[in-house]
Design an enzyme around this catalytic site. Structure first.
Site, PDB file in Angstrom:
ATOM      1  N   GLY A 229       0.773  -1.230   0.000  1.00 31.45           N
ATOM      2  CA  GLY A 229       0.000   0.000   0.000  1.00 31.45           C
ATOM      3  C   GLY A 229       0.808   1.286   0.000  1.00 31.45           C
ATOM      4  N   GLU A 270       4.746  -6.204   2.184  1.00 29.94           N
ATOM      5  CA  GLU A 270       4.406  -6.824   0.899  1.00 29.94           C
ATOM      6  C   GLU A 270       3.945  -5.763  -0.084  1.00 29.94           C
ATOM      7  OE1 GLU A 270       1.608  -9.725   2.475  1.00 29.94           O
ATOM      8  OE2 GLU A 270       0.028  -8.230   2.355  1.00 29.94           O
ATOM      9  N   GLY A 272       3.748  -3.840  -3.594  1.00 30.36           N
ATOM     10  CA  GLY A 272       3.805  -4.152  -5.007  1.00 30.36           C
ATOM     11  C   GLY A 272       4.118  -2.863  -5.772  1.00 30.36           C
ATOM     12  N   ARG A 273       3.156  -1.972  -5.727  1.00 28.73           N
ATOM     13  CA  ARG A 273       3.219  -0.713  -6.475  1.00 28.73           C
ATOM     14  C   ARG A 273       4.528   0.056  -6.267  1.00 28.73           C
ATOM     15  NH1 ARG A 273      -1.639   1.587  -7.596  1.00 28.73           N
ATOM     16  NH2 ARG A 273      -2.439   0.403  -5.837  1.00 28.73           N
ATOM     17  N   ARG A 308      -6.529   0.568 -15.076  1.00 25.05           N
ATOM     18  CA  ARG A 308      -6.690   1.495 -13.949  1.00 25.05           C
ATOM     19  C   ARG A 308      -7.468   2.762 -14.293  1.00 25.05           C
ATOM     20  NH1 ARG A 308      -3.148   3.700 -11.361  1.00 25.05           N
ATOM     21  NH2 ARG A 308      -3.958   3.376  -9.269  1.00 25.05           N
ATOM     22  N   TYR A 312     -10.713   2.775 -12.048  1.00 25.46           N
ATOM     23  CA  TYR A 312     -10.685   3.634 -10.856  1.00 25.46           C
ATOM     24  C   TYR A 312     -10.630   5.109 -11.187  1.00 25.46           C
ATOM     25  CZ  TYR A 312      -8.514  -0.653  -8.867  1.00 25.46           C
ATOM     26  OH  TYR A 312      -8.200  -1.922  -8.490  1.00 25.46           O
ATOM     27  N   CYS A 339     -15.560  -1.274 -27.051  1.00 23.32           N
ATOM     28  CA  CYS A 339     -16.921  -0.731 -27.045  1.00 23.32           C
ATOM     29  C   CYS A 339     -17.356  -0.483 -25.607  1.00 23.32           C
ATOM     30  CB  CYS A 339     -17.866  -1.700 -27.736  1.00 23.32           C
ATOM     31  SG  CYS A 339     -17.400  -1.981 -29.429  1.00 23.32           S
ATOM     32  N   GLU A 340     -16.628   0.366 -24.937  1.00 23.14           N
ATOM     33  CA  GLU A 340     -16.887   0.747 -23.548  1.00 23.14           C
ATOM     34  C   GLU A 340     -16.435   2.194 -23.451  1.00 23.14           C
ATOM     35  OE1 GLU A 340     -17.928  -0.213 -20.631  1.00 23.14           O
ATOM     36  OE2 GLU A 340     -18.494  -2.262 -21.160  1.00 23.14           O
TER      37      GLU A 340
END
Ligand code: PLP
Length: 420
Positions: A229, A270, A272-273, A308, A312, A339-340
């Protein structure tokens, strides 16, 4: 500043060549940047005995990258059997693997136990469902109303993860009664958190909790795991996370704990980012322009490469390769072909006027980028490249092909006629 200046300086002069050789779209990662961040993290926490980062595999599940991280002493945090298998194939086993799952099936536990993973249990009710009693158990702790969460993970009270505060003593007592000998505790409260004091508070919270548990049950915890995080600056004006400040705060708390108890747990995390996020970009070519109520720049990547922004509303900085300070600026939406209508990499963004064939560099795709891509609407996931420290460029995952798309349609026919 999103994407390191150093990575940009090394990538810019060679990107056209890379595009001509490999073809867009692709994610390209920076070996130098990744290794430097590993060193920075290890150095910041070097005075804590037994510090270990378990890289969250879901952020960038590529064996070549995982090999780099392993060479820096990292373990892997896995949430599924394929992630465990990937980590094992990268050469890690046993205590180098943390299995942090939720709503877990017996088969998943068995597979994780077979590899000797540290089991990070999400609930008390899972204890009797473990196929064997492991020597070491960790519980994921959810502090509920005791902590405010952050915007991506949300309020801990509403979060499905972990055991509640009231259950903690009972959970460890039950584990002891079952014959568990070694203990850890885990929590994961933040996502993309840029305030380092929040992470210090999390370490303090866990240290306080293991003190309480120790005082009641006489358990000496082997480790606390403060989760991932740690944030990265996606927008140009966002601050850089103060990792050294976080480390010095946590070291102080560990020293105070040791002075009181004459023992201390290890510190696990832990992330990641933070490890790989800024060290990857998505390169995509401009293929179309469209002007209706808004101006659109159409590129050859879509949400299958990077979810992303669509999922988000996440901001990813974009520059046009080699056209940094080019004026005039135009306000555009940068879009893929799905098509979104949320298949947009940028919404109402000011960019220099683009031409067909320009290469757009979408920043900070080194974590939760390629990994999150999907095949909706028949879009295939792109390739991954690695810019090596010796400045060579290596293909580390090929693009998906039509055969991959059709692979699950190749099966033995099976039919059930229940009414006969
Ligand atoms: C996603 C996840 C992480 C990594 O999160 P980052 O924001 O990438 O640091 C770590 N631990 C768990 C349990 C996760 O689900």
């Amino acid at each position: 500043m999103p994407m390191s200046i150093d990575f940009k300086q090394r990538l810019t002069p060679v990107l056209r060549d890379i595009v001509d050789t490999f073809g867009t779209p692709f994610h390209i990662y920076d070996e130098t940047g990744i290794l430097n961040t590993c060193d920075q993290l290890n150095q910041a926490f070097e005075t804590i005995n037994g510090f270990k980062e378990f890289f969250a595999v879901k952020a960038l599940p590529n064996p070549t990258i995982m090999g780099l991280l392993k060479s820096k002493g990292f373990g892997f945090d896995c949430s599924s059997v394929p992630e465990v298998t990937l980590s094992v194939r990268t050469g890690s086993t046993g205590d180098d693997l943390m299995f942090t799952s939720n709503n877990t099936s017996r088969d998943q536990f068995q597979a994780a136990l077979d590899q000797g993973c540290i089991i990070n249990l999400d609930d008390i009710s899972l204890l009797p469902k473990l196929p064997q009693v492991p020597e070491l158990i960790c519980f994921r702790y959810n502090p509920g109303a005791k902590r405010s969460g952050n915007s991506i993970i949300g309020n801990p009270v509403e979060s499905k993860y972990g055991i509640s505060h009231d259950q903690v003593l009972d959970a460890y007592k039950k584990a002891m009664d079952m014959g568990v000998k070694r203990f850890g505790i885990h929590t994961m409260l933040a996502s993309n958190e840029l305030n380092h004091t929040y992470m210090i508070d999390t370490a303090d919270m866990l240290l306080g909790l293991i003190q309480e548990i120790h005082d009641s049950l006489n358990i000496r915890f082997e480790f606390i795991n403060i989760g991932g995080g740690i944030g990265i600056p996606y927008t140009p004006d966002a601050p850089v996370f103060d990792i050294e400040g976080m480390a010095s705060g946590i070291v102080k708390s560990f020293d105070a704990f040791e002075a009181r108890n004459s023992w201390v747990p290890r510190l696990y995390m832990e992330s990641g980012r933070f490890i790989t996020g800024p060290h990857g970009v998505l390169a995509t070519s401009v293929i179309n322009h469209k002007e209706i109520y808004r101006k659109y720049v159409g590129v050859d990547a879509s949400m299958s490469s990077l979810m992303r922004p669509g999922m988000y509303d996440a901001y990813h900085h974009i520059h046009i390769n080699g056209r940094e300070d080019d004026l005039p600026l135009k306000t555009v939406d940068v879009v893929g072909a799905l098509c979104e209508n949320n298949d947009k990499f940028a919404v109402q963004r000011e960019l220099p006027e683009t031409r067909e064939g320009d290469i757009l560099v979408i920043h900070d795709t080194g974590a939760h980028g390629h990994a999150m891509g999907f095949n909706y609407n028949g879009h295939l996931r792109p390739k991954e490249l690695l810019l090596r420290t010796d400045s060579s460029v290596e293909l580390i995952r090929r693009a998906e092909t039509m055969d991959d798309y059709f692979a699950t349609l190749d099966f033995e026919p099976r039919t059930l006629n229940p009414m006969q």
